[in-house]
Design a protein around this motif. Structure first.
Motif, PDB file in Angstrom:
ATOM      1  N   GLU A 186       0.380   6.044  -9.234  1.00 56.87           N
ATOM      2  CA  GLU A 186       1.407   5.896 -10.257  1.00 56.87           C
ATOM      3  C   GLU A 186       2.766   5.535  -9.643  1.00 56.87           C
ATOM      4  OE1 GLU A 186      -1.838   8.383 -12.037  1.00 56.87           O
ATOM      5  OE2 GLU A 186      -0.924   8.062 -10.073  1.00 56.87           O
ATOM      6  N   THR A 187       3.116   6.170  -8.534  1.00 56.18           N
ATOM      7  CA  THR A 187       4.382   5.821  -7.886  1.00 56.18           C
ATOM      8  C   THR A 187       4.332   4.396  -7.335  1.00 56.18           C
ATOM      9  OG1 THR A 187       3.738   6.748  -5.732  1.00 56.18           O
ATOM     10  CG2 THR A 187       4.854   8.221  -7.290  1.00 56.18           C
ATOM     11  N   TRP A 188       3.169   3.995  -6.814  1.00 55.09           N
ATOM     12  CA  TRP A 188       3.008   2.635  -6.305  1.00 55.09           C
ATOM     13  C   TRP A 188       3.155   1.612  -7.426  1.00 55.09           C
ATOM     14  CZ3 TRP A 188      -0.823  -1.067  -7.300  1.00 55.09           C
ATOM     15  CH2 TRP A 188      -0.795  -2.189  -6.456  1.00 55.09           C
ATOM     16  N   LEU A 189       2.560   1.881  -8.582  1.00 58.63           N
ATOM     17  CA  LEU A 189       2.690   0.963  -9.719  1.00 58.63           C
ATOM     18  C   LEU A 189       4.144   0.878 -10.186  1.00 58.63           C
ATOM     19  CD1 LEU A 189      -0.484   1.919 -11.800  1.00 58.63           C
ATOM     20  CD2 LEU A 189      -0.059  -0.260 -10.636  1.00 58.63           C
ATOM     21  N   GLY A 190       4.834   2.011 -10.203  1.00 64.47           N
ATOM     22  CA  GLY A 190       6.239   2.003 -10.586  1.00 64.47           C
ATOM     23  C   GLY A 190       7.070   1.168  -9.636  1.00 64.47           C
ATOM     24  N   ARG A 191       6.843   1.308  -8.340  1.00 61.91           N
ATOM     25  CA  ARG A 191       7.585   0.501  -7.365  1.00 61.91           C
ATOM     26  C   ARG A 191       7.230  -0.985  -7.492  1.00 61.91           C
ATOM     27  NH1 ARG A 191       7.333   5.303  -4.164  1.00 61.91           N
ATOM     28  NH2 ARG A 191       9.430   5.808  -3.361  1.00 61.91           N
ATOM     29  N   SER A 192       5.971  -1.297  -7.762  1.00 59.55           N
ATOM     30  CA  SER A 192       5.575  -2.698  -7.929  1.00 59.55           C
ATOM     31  C   SER A 192       6.342  -3.335  -9.071  1.00 59.55           C
ATOM     32  CB  SER A 192       4.070  -2.800  -8.186  1.00 59.55           C
ATOM     33  OG  SER A 192       3.332  -2.319  -7.082  1.00 59.55           O
ATOM     34  N   PHE A 193       6.508  -2.605 -10.164  1.00 59.26           N
ATOM     35  CA  PHE A 193       7.290  -3.125 -11.278  1.00 59.26           C
ATOM     36  C   PHE A 193       8.746  -3.338 -10.864  1.00 59.26           C
ATOM     37  CE2 PHE A 193      10.381  -1.643 -14.487  1.00 59.26           C
ATOM     38  CZ  PHE A 193      10.400  -2.787 -15.276  1.00 59.26           C
ATOM     39  N   LEU A 194       9.355  -2.348 -10.239  1.00 64.87           N
ATOM     40  CA  LEU A 194      10.764  -2.452  -9.857  1.00 64.87           C
ATOM     41  C   LEU A 194      10.989  -3.570  -8.847  1.00 64.87           C
ATOM     42  CD1 LEU A 194      11.569   1.360  -9.574  1.00 64.87           C
ATOM     43  CD2 LEU A 194      12.474  -0.220 -11.300  1.00 64.87           C
ATOM     44  N   GLN A 195      10.035  -3.785  -7.953  1.00 65.57           N
ATOM     45  CA  GLN A 195      10.163  -4.853  -6.969  1.00 65.57           C
ATOM     46  C   GLN A 195      10.110  -6.232  -7.620  1.00 65.57           C
ATOM     47  OE1 GLN A 195       7.023  -4.014  -4.192  1.00 65.57           O
ATOM     48  NE2 GLN A 195       7.997  -2.138  -3.449  1.00 65.57           N
ATOM     49  N   SER A 196       9.536  -6.334  -8.810  1.00 64.56           N
ATOM     50  CA  SER A 196       9.448  -7.628  -9.494  1.00 64.56           C
ATOM     51  C   SER A 196      10.766  -8.034 -10.146  1.00 64.56           C
ATOM     52  CB  SER A 196       8.345  -7.584 -10.567  1.00 64.56           C
ATOM     53  OG  SER A 196       8.771  -6.854 -11.717  1.00 64.56           O
ATOM     54  N   LEU A 197      11.724  -7.121 -10.213  1.00 63.64           N
ATOM     55  CA  LEU A 197      13.002  -7.387 -10.879  1.00 63.64           C
ATOM     56  C   LEU A 197      14.036  -7.881  -9.881  1.00 63.64           C
ATOM     57  CD1 LEU A 197      13.208  -4.083 -12.987  1.00 63.64           C
ATOM     58  CD2 LEU A 197      12.136  -6.255 -13.651  1.00 63.64           C
ATOM     59  N   ASP A 198      14.957  -8.718 -10.340  1.00 66.00           N
ATOM     60  CA  ASP A 198      16.060  -9.111  -9.467  1.00 66.00           C
ATOM     61  C   ASP A 198      17.097  -7.991  -9.436  1.00 66.00           C
ATOM     62  OD1 ASP A 198      18.146  -9.519 -11.617  1.00 66.00           O
ATOM     63  OD2 ASP A 198      16.755 -11.117 -12.220  1.00 66.00           O
ATOM     64  N   ALA A 199      18.006  -8.069  -8.471  1.00 65.32           N
ATOM     65  CA  ALA A 199      18.960  -6.984  -8.231  1.00 65.32           C
ATOM     66  C   ALA A 199      19.841  -6.720  -9.445  1.00 65.32           C
ATOM     67  CB  ALA A 199      19.822  -7.313  -7.012  1.00 65.32           C
ATOM     68  N   ALA A 200      20.269  -7.768 -10.139  1.00 62.00           N
ATOM     69  CA  ALA A 200      21.146  -7.577 -11.300  1.00 62.00           C
ATOM     70  C   ALA A 200      20.429  -6.837 -12.413  1.00 62.00           C
ATOM     71  CB  ALA A 200      21.644  -8.937 -11.796  1.00 62.00           C
ATOM     72  N   THR A 201      19.154  -7.167 -12.628  1.00 61.08           N
ATOM     73  CA  THR A 201      18.375  -6.477 -13.673  1.00 61.08           C
ATOM     74  C   THR A 201      18.179  -5.018 -13.302  1.00 61.08           C
ATOM     75  OG1 THR A 201      17.223  -8.533 -14.213  1.00 61.08           O
ATOM     76  CG2 THR A 201      16.210  -6.482 -14.958  1.00 61.08           C
ATOM     77  N   ARG A 202      17.833  -4.757 -12.045  1.00 57.55           N
ATOM     78  CA  ARG A 202      17.655  -3.370 -11.617  1.00 57.55           C
ATOM     79  C   ARG A 202      18.949  -2.565 -11.766  1.00 57.55           C
ATOM     80  NH1 ARG A 202      14.529  -5.548  -7.270  1.00 57.55           N
ATOM     81  NH2 ARG A 202      16.321  -5.342  -5.862  1.00 57.55           N
ATOM     82  N   GLN A 203      20.065  -3.186 -11.484  1.00 52.87           N
ATOM     83  CA  GLN A 203      21.346  -2.483 -11.552  1.00 52.87           C
ATOM     84  C   GLN A 203      21.610  -1.918 -12.934  1.00 52.87           C
ATOM     85  OE1 GLN A 203      23.489  -1.557  -9.270  1.00 52.87           O
ATOM     86  NE2 GLN A 203      24.863  -0.645 -10.796  1.00 52.87           N
TER      87      GLN A 203
END
Length: 356
Positions: A190-207
């Motif tokens: 579950e933590t790996w899937l969460g990180r995979s999603f976050l890694q797919s976003l650009d920095a501005a979206t994550r911010q």
């Protein structure tokens, strides 16, 4: 008769909807119902049948894994007691010095029924202990065959079972569970899937969805009862709107969230409706999105659902995995401990007797 008297409580008993036993100290001596350790073998088989039919194969297996992990945790804490310098413990920012409990036991999980299962009135089942809370709510007469399965709470420490203590050749290990389970993982996917999603976003979206700080082990709203989820967003960023993400990014998020939905029995799952609701959700996060062994918080919240997961370096025997303690919860913000028909049934037939 004595066991049934202890097991079956009124539907409006406060323990039916009380806060989760996310740490063992919260529930070890404060519970209603029966403990697993007090059941005979036939009763344990019968109760496991209830769990198997109330949840999917994945949900049942998750519960069994969490219960069995208590034996492993006990062995790691015994190693700390035997050699505290080699196996130190870590507390949390709020509890700097943490001492493990003197005893853990996998049978220290508790079963309670609320209402009358033999009647056609609404009734519920709660099963919980350290790192586990499962709640089933069944409808009344004339309702379709459906079961409310929220809220759910899960935890694992260690998330990844580290290397066990070496034993001299010919000697019997004092840590048989630890040795046998080295490398096994629970809630790491579950933590790996969460990180995979976050890694797919650009920095501005994550911010736009960065949480202010790593929450404590109680999560950031996932253990509160009653849960006013909106209040936990005060002062935080606006969140990442799922509706504005690409189809690929949405599919990665859905894969993470569906890990929790699919713990329910298949007849209770409407995957299309779940995805449609989460398409209007927002996402928040905090921590390290690259290092699988670092702190991470991920929150997905819509008008109906809240999914939270927290990976942290807290309350455990230190291992080579830095952040090896995970808590996660799945909440239905509109009908925890309920489904739509239950509230109407109670209002129409039991309003004078039950406070809901």
């Amino acid at each position: 008769e004595e066991q049934q008297t202890a097991l079956v409580q009124p539907l409006d008993h406060p323990f039916r909807t009380r806060a989760f036993c996310y740490v063992m100290a919260r529930c070890k001596e404060d519970y209603v119902g029966l403990r697993m350790r007090d059941l005979n073998s036939a009763q344990k088989v019968a109760f496991n049948n209830v769990l198997m039919k109330g949840f999917s194969g994945a949900g049942y297996s998750r519960a069994i894994q969490i219960m069995n992990r208590e034996w492993l945790v006990e062995e790691t804490e015994n190693a700390h007691r035997a050699d505290p310098e080699r196996y130190p413990t870590v507390g949390s920012p709020l509890v700097a010095a943490w001492t493990p409990p003197l005893e853990r036991s996998a049978p220290d999980f508790y079963i309670a029924f609320f209402g009358e299962p033999a009647s056609m009135d609404p009734w519920g089942l709660r099963f919980e202990g350290h790192h586990l809370s499962l709640n089933l709510t069944f409808g009344g007469e004339g309702e379709p065959a459906m079961v409310g399965t929220a809220p759910m709470f899960f935890g694992s420490s260690p998330m990844i079972i580290p290397e066990s203590p070496a034993v001299a050749e010919g000697e019997e290990t004092p840590y048989p569970q630890w040795q046998q389970q080295e490398g096994q993982q629970l809630l790491h996917r579950e933590t790996w899937l969460g990180r995979s999603f976050l890694q797919s976003l650009d920095a501005a979206t994550r911010q736009a969805g960065q949480w202010s700080e790593l929450p404590d082990v109680v999560l950031a709203g996932g253990a509160e009862v009653p849960l006013d989820a909106a209040s936990f967003l005060a002062g935080e960023q606006a969140g990442i709107p799922v509706a504005e993400l690409s189809p690929l990014q949405q599919s990665l998020l859905f894969e993470f969230a569906l890990e929790f939905l699919h713990l329910q029995a298949s007849q209770n799952i409407d995957e299309a409706a779940f995805k449609a609701n989460l398409a209007n959700a927002r996402v928040w996060w905090y921590g390290d999105i690259e290092d699988e062994q670092a702190d991470l918080y991920l929150r997905v919240q819509s008008d109906r659902y809240l999914v939270e997961i927290l990976q942290s370096n807290t309350f455990a025997v230190v291992s080579e995995v830095d952040s090896n303690h995970v808590h996660a919860s799945f909440r239905d913000l509109t009908s925890d401990w309920d489904h739509n028909s239950l509230g109407a049934h109670i209002h129409n037939y039991h309003e004078s007797a039950v406070v809901h």
